[in-house]
Scaffold this active site. Structure first.
Site, PDB file in Angstrom:
ATOM      1  N   TYR A 193       0.827  -1.204   0.000  1.00 50.65           N
ATOM      2  CA  TYR A 193       0.000   0.000   0.000  1.00 50.65           C
ATOM      3  C   TYR A 193       0.867   1.263   0.000  1.00 50.65           C
ATOM      4  O   TYR A 193       0.586   2.233  -0.691  1.00 50.65           O
ATOM      5  CB  TYR A 193      -0.937   0.016   1.224  1.00 50.65           C
ATOM      6  CG  TYR A 193      -1.954   1.124   1.134  1.00 50.65           C
ATOM      7  CD1 TYR A 193      -3.185   0.912   0.508  1.00 50.65           C
ATOM      8  CD2 TYR A 193      -1.675   2.396   1.621  1.00 50.65           C
ATOM      9  CE1 TYR A 193      -4.097   1.937   0.378  1.00 50.65           C
ATOM     10  CE2 TYR A 193      -2.580   3.422   1.498  1.00 50.65           C
ATOM     11  CZ  TYR A 193      -3.798   3.199   0.879  1.00 50.65           C
ATOM     12  OH  TYR A 193      -4.697   4.217   0.745  1.00 50.65           O
TER      13      TYR A 193
ATOM     14  N   PHE B  15      -6.736  21.169 -23.884  1.00 44.64           N
ATOM     15  CA  PHE B  15      -7.479  19.964 -24.267  1.00 44.64           C
ATOM     16  C   PHE B  15      -8.794  19.920 -23.484  1.00 44.64           C
ATOM     17  O   PHE B  15      -8.930  20.606 -22.479  1.00 44.64           O
ATOM     18  CB  PHE B  15      -6.621  18.714 -24.007  1.00 44.64           C
ATOM     19  CG  PHE B  15      -7.260  17.490 -24.563  1.00 44.64           C
ATOM     20  CD1 PHE B  15      -7.422  17.343 -25.930  1.00 44.64           C
ATOM     21  CD2 PHE B  15      -7.748  16.495 -23.731  1.00 44.64           C
ATOM     22  CE1 PHE B  15      -8.055  16.229 -26.450  1.00 44.64           C
ATOM     23  CE2 PHE B  15      -8.386  15.373 -24.245  1.00 44.64           C
ATOM     24  CZ  PHE B  15      -8.536  15.244 -25.602  1.00 44.64           C
ATOM     25  N   ASP B  16      -9.769  19.091 -23.930  1.00 37.88           N
ATOM     26  CA  ASP B  16     -11.113  19.197 -23.328  1.00 37.88           C
ATOM     27  C   ASP B  16     -11.180  18.820 -21.846  1.00 37.88           C
ATOM     28  O   ASP B  16     -11.880  19.479 -21.074  1.00 37.88           O
ATOM     29  CB  ASP B  16     -12.204  18.508 -24.167  1.00 37.88           C
ATOM     30  CG  ASP B  16     -12.064  17.003 -24.263  1.00 37.88           C
ATOM     31  OD1 ASP B  16     -11.055  16.453 -23.794  1.00 37.88           O
ATOM     32  OD2 ASP B  16     -12.982  16.363 -24.813  1.00 37.88           O
TER      33      ASP B  16
ATOM     34  N   ASP C 260       1.419  20.660 -20.037  1.00 43.52           N
ATOM     35  CA  ASP C 260       0.599  19.467 -20.237  1.00 43.52           C
ATOM     36  C   ASP C 260       1.458  18.589 -21.144  1.00 43.52           C
ATOM     37  O   ASP C 260       1.556  18.807 -22.354  1.00 43.52           O
ATOM     38  CB  ASP C 260      -0.729  19.834 -20.907  1.00 43.52           C
ATOM     39  CG  ASP C 260      -1.588  18.609 -21.177  1.00 43.52           C
ATOM     40  OD1 ASP C 260      -1.038  17.483 -21.214  1.00 43.52           O
ATOM     41  OD2 ASP C 260      -2.811  18.764 -21.378  1.00 43.52           O
TER      42      ASP C 260
ATOM     43  N   ALA D 294       1.578  15.357 -22.087  1.00 45.61           N
ATOM     44  CA  ALA D 294       1.125  14.041 -22.571  1.00 45.61           C
ATOM     45  C   ALA D 294       1.974  13.538 -23.742  1.00 45.61           C
ATOM     46  O   ALA D 294       2.263  12.351 -23.837  1.00 45.61           O
ATOM     47  CB  ALA D 294      -0.344  14.127 -22.980  1.00 45.61           C
TER      48      ALA D 294
ATOM     49  N   LYS E  19      -0.155   8.231 -23.349  1.00 48.99           N
ATOM     50  CA  LYS E  19       0.354   8.593 -24.676  1.00 48.99           C
ATOM     51  C   LYS E  19       1.862   8.280 -24.687  1.00 48.99           C
ATOM     52  O   LYS E  19       2.249   7.148 -24.887  1.00 48.99           O
ATOM     53  CB  LYS E  19       0.083  10.083 -24.965  1.00 48.99           C
ATOM     54  CG  LYS E  19      -1.382  10.402 -25.234  1.00 48.99           C
ATOM     55  CD  LYS E  19      -2.170  10.616 -24.002  1.00 48.99           C
ATOM     56  CE  LYS E  19      -3.567  11.094 -24.274  1.00 48.99           C
ATOM     57  NZ  LYS E  19      -4.382  11.107 -23.055  1.00 48.99           N
TER      58      LYS E  19
ATOM     59  N   HIS F 285     -20.534  14.572 -27.259  1.00 51.63           N
ATOM     60  CA  HIS F 285     -20.024  13.742 -28.358  1.00 51.63           C
ATOM     61  C   HIS F 285     -19.919  12.262 -27.991  1.00 51.63           C
ATOM     62  O   HIS F 285     -19.996  11.404 -28.855  1.00 51.63           O
ATOM     63  CB  HIS F 285     -18.664  14.260 -28.852  1.00 51.63           C
ATOM     64  CG  HIS F 285     -17.616  14.358 -27.788  1.00 51.63           C
ATOM     65  ND1 HIS F 285     -17.724  15.219 -26.726  1.00 51.63           N
ATOM     66  CD2 HIS F 285     -16.444  13.698 -27.615  1.00 51.63           C
ATOM     67  CE1 HIS F 285     -16.654  15.087 -25.955  1.00 51.63           C
ATOM     68  NE2 HIS F 285     -15.866  14.157 -26.468  1.00 51.63           N
TER      69      HIS F 285
HETATM   70  C1  P61 Z   1      -7.130  11.885 -26.709  1.00 46.87           C
HETATM   71  F1  P61 Z   1     -12.309  12.032 -26.773  1.00 46.87           F
HETATM   72  N1  P61 Z   1      -6.388  12.803 -24.639  1.00 46.87           N
HETATM   73  O1  P61 Z   1      -6.451  12.762 -27.298  1.00 46.87           O
HETATM   74  P1  P61 Z   1      -6.238  11.208 -19.822  1.00 46.87           P
HETATM   75  N2  P61 Z   1      -4.041  16.375 -22.021  1.00 46.87           N
HETATM   76  C2  P61 Z   1      -3.973  16.076 -23.336  1.00 46.87           C
HETATM   77  C3  P61 Z   1      -4.687  14.982 -23.811  1.00 46.87           C
HETATM   78  O2  P61 Z   1      -4.630  14.697 -25.106  1.00 46.87           O
HETATM   79  C4  P61 Z   1      -5.455  14.175 -22.908  1.00 46.87           C
HETATM   80  C5  P61 Z   1      -5.451  14.532 -21.533  1.00 46.87           C
HETATM   81  C6  P61 Z   1      -4.745  15.639 -21.121  1.00 46.87           C
HETATM   82  C7  P61 Z   1      -7.142  11.900 -25.243  1.00 46.87           C
HETATM   83  C8  P61 Z   1      -8.117  10.996 -24.532  1.00 46.87           C
HETATM   84  C9  P61 Z   1      -9.466  11.602 -24.593  1.00 46.87           C
HETATM   85  O3  P61 Z   1     -13.078  13.663 -24.786  1.00 46.87           O
HETATM   86  C10 P61 Z   1     -11.897  12.976 -24.700  1.00 46.87           C
HETATM   87  O4  P61 Z   1      -5.117  10.290 -19.475  1.00 46.87           O
HETATM   88  C11 P61 Z   1      -3.189  16.934 -24.245  1.00 46.87           C
HETATM   89  O5  P61 Z   1      -7.061  10.754 -20.976  1.00 46.87           O
HETATM   90  O6  P61 Z   1      -7.063  11.558 -18.639  1.00 46.87           O
HETATM   91  C12 P61 Z   1      -6.217  13.077 -23.364  1.00 46.87           C
HETATM   92  O7  P61 Z   1      -5.488  12.558 -20.283  1.00 46.87           O
HETATM   93  C13 P61 Z   1      -6.187  13.724 -20.522  1.00 46.87           C
HETATM   94  C14 P61 Z   1     -10.296  11.472 -25.682  1.00 46.87           C
HETATM   95  C15 P61 Z   1      -9.864  12.409 -23.568  1.00 46.87           C
HETATM   96  C16 P61 Z   1     -11.509  12.143 -25.741  1.00 46.87           C
HETATM   97  C17 P61 Z   1     -11.084  13.068 -23.596  1.00 46.87           C
HETATM   98  O8  P61 Z   1      -7.733  10.991 -27.308  1.00 46.87           O
END
Ligand code: P61
Length: 457
Positions: free
Chosen positions: A71, A123-124, A214, A216, A257, A449
């Site tokens: 843990y 990002f969203d 960020d 990723a 990623k 979406h």
């Molecule tokens: C992607 F349809 N990306 O591109 P988590 N920062 C950045 C990202 O690209 C990102 C995150 C933070 C995705 C997955 C995804 O509505 C959506 O590990 C630059 O996914 O939590 C994620 O990282 C978040 C696809 C996320 C989506 C949300 O496909």
């Protein structure tokens, strides 16, 4: 041959199957014309995302066997911490279950209600976590990012004039932090140059505003700096990564990623001990104890190994050139795409390809549906559907770009698969004038979406 093939051999395979055109049509109707609602077994080539969809190496798989599932104080945590410290030169490392977990924990410490967060293009999930903490996300990417045919080599760059005037106009106390997304996903996987990172950092220092990455897709960004920016061609990727991070105060990272794992994330803080302590107490109720943050010991081991593999130059050469291969194939069929081709995906400009479809009838989503019916390939809309309605006027069709993202998972598909995607698009483009827009039969109020349902018009 202008490029070497995949820098790996295949040791294990996962069968995929192309169901018939009739079946694909039927499956898409069942899914309410929303590719998110398809079962993955009905998809032949899945280009929905590069997030958590990569293939791990034999070293990562063997790392799973070394999992210490204590843990507190797991040995895998210390290995991960050391790996991340070496990569970033930052002191404090906190694991999380994925990128949005990092955002949830760190942003709650950095944002005071009403403050803005200035990004190149958030990002969203990042945008959502800024808003959930009472902040205001502001995008300040250069205008070239919105012109898909503009050949600017670093379309993820900040407009530094806009950045500084925003700060001067609103006052530095009204800004929580500056968020630099490398590479910039929403702009098309476009990189940010070292020169721009440096300039943004200078502004951040001048006004005493923290700079957070960020990160990723940090390795892909470093690769573009090596290839496209003067003075970096002979530099090692690790050195470029260290230099990028030297200009910041911390980072959030989705390990799904460039961490080359199926789950995992990180918060990494350069030297602010107080911020680190605040994050370690916040993380306990949200993600878990600070030495596991929602991950198993074995997940942390695989992430540490992945972070060492992703900065290998042979890996990056192949990774980026495979994305380029798809982009070039599409261009050879006269498909308009976001250029120059970015790091993790090819973004088709559906506004240009399907000028007869109004943005409020979601041209890129209509294209995603037709692509699935034509070939069993799944892509994702990044446009007005994802953008959502204006919160006051409820107006739709507001995104500046209508893109279909064909996202390439890491180390999963061979160049033969990519060839098939290119050829399928070629066939589809002959039918472009017959493609119609879509309208909602069900529209959720938030993050619509994922679960919306549609009918073709
Ligand atoms: C992607 F349809 N990306 O591109 P988590 N920062 C950045 C990202 O690209 C990102 C995150 C933070 C995705 C997955 C995804 O509505 C959506 O590990 C630059 O996914 O939590 C994620 O990282 C978040 C696809 C996320 C989506 C949300 O496909």
């Amino acid at each position: 041959m202008s490029r070497l093939p995949e820098p790996y051999k295949i040791k294990m395979i996962e069968p995929i199957r192309l169901i018939s055109r009739e079946e694909r049509k039927h499956k898409l109707i069942e899914a309410g014309y929303n590719p998110f609602l398809l079962k993955s077994e009905d998809v032949y080539i899945d280009l929905l995302t590069d997030s958590g969809t990569g293939a791990m190496s034999d070293r990562q798989w063997s790392g799973l066997m070394l999992g210490d599932e204590s843990y507190a104080g797991s040995r895998n945590f210390y290995y991960l911490k050391e790996t991340v410290q070496q990569l970033t030169n930052y002191q404090y490392v906190i694991p999380t279950h994925q990128g949005r977990g990092s955002e949830q924990v760190l942003f709650s410490q950095l944002i005071k209600k009403g403050q803005a967060v200035l990004g190149n293009m958030h990002f969203d999930t990042t945008k959502a976590h800024i808003e959930l903490n009472g902040g205001k996300p502001v995008n300040l990417v250069i205008s070239e990012a919105y012109d898909t045919s503009n050949q600017h080599p670093f379309k993820g760059n900040f407009d530094t004039n806009k950045l500084e005037s925003y700060i001067q106009q609103h006052g530095e106390e009204s800004i929580a932090f500056i968020n630099v997304t490398i590479t910039c996903n929403s702009a098309g996987g476009q990189p940010v140059s070292m020169e721009n990172i440096k300039a943004v950092s200078k502004i951040a220092n001048k006004y005493h505003i923290p700079l957070i990455f960020d990160a990723a897709r940090f390795a892909e960004n470093a690769y573009f700096i090596k290839m496209r920016e003067d003075g970096y061609k002979d530099k090692d990727i690790r050195a470029i990564v260290k230099e990028m991070f030297a200009y910041g105060d911390g980072l959030t990272m989705s390990g799904k990623k460039d961490g080359l794992v199926n789950i995992g994330g990180l918060i990494v803080i350069k030297e602010d001990e107080k911020l680190f302590q605040q994050c370690t107490s916040t993380i306990v109720p949200l993600e878990g104890f600070p030495t596991y943050g929602g991950l198993t010991g074995r997940d942390m081991q695989a992430l540490a190994v992945g972070l060492n593999e992703v900065v290998e130059i042979d890996y990056l050469h192949h990774r980026i050139s495979q994305v380029q291969l798809l982009g070039k194939l599409l261009v050879s069929y006269d498909i308009p795409i976001q250029e120059p081709i970015g790091g993790h995906a090819v973004f088709v400009d559906a506004k240009k390809l399907l000028p007869h479809i109004q943005p409020s009838q979601f041209p890129a989503h209509a294209l995603a549906c037709e692509l699935y019916i034509e070939s069993g390939i799944r892509g994702v809309e990044i446009g007005s559907l994802l953008f959502g309605r204006d919160s006051e006027s409820r107006k739709d069709g507001l995104s500046k770009l209508e893109l279909l993202r064909l996202t390439i998972p890491r180390r999963v598909y061979t160049d033969n698969h990519i060839q098939y995607v290119g050829e399928s698009f070629g066939k589809l483009s002959h039918k472009r004038s017959q493609i119609t827009g879509v309208h909602f039969t069900y529209e959720p109020t938030i993050l619509r979406h994922f679960t919306a349902r549609f009918k073709p018009i």
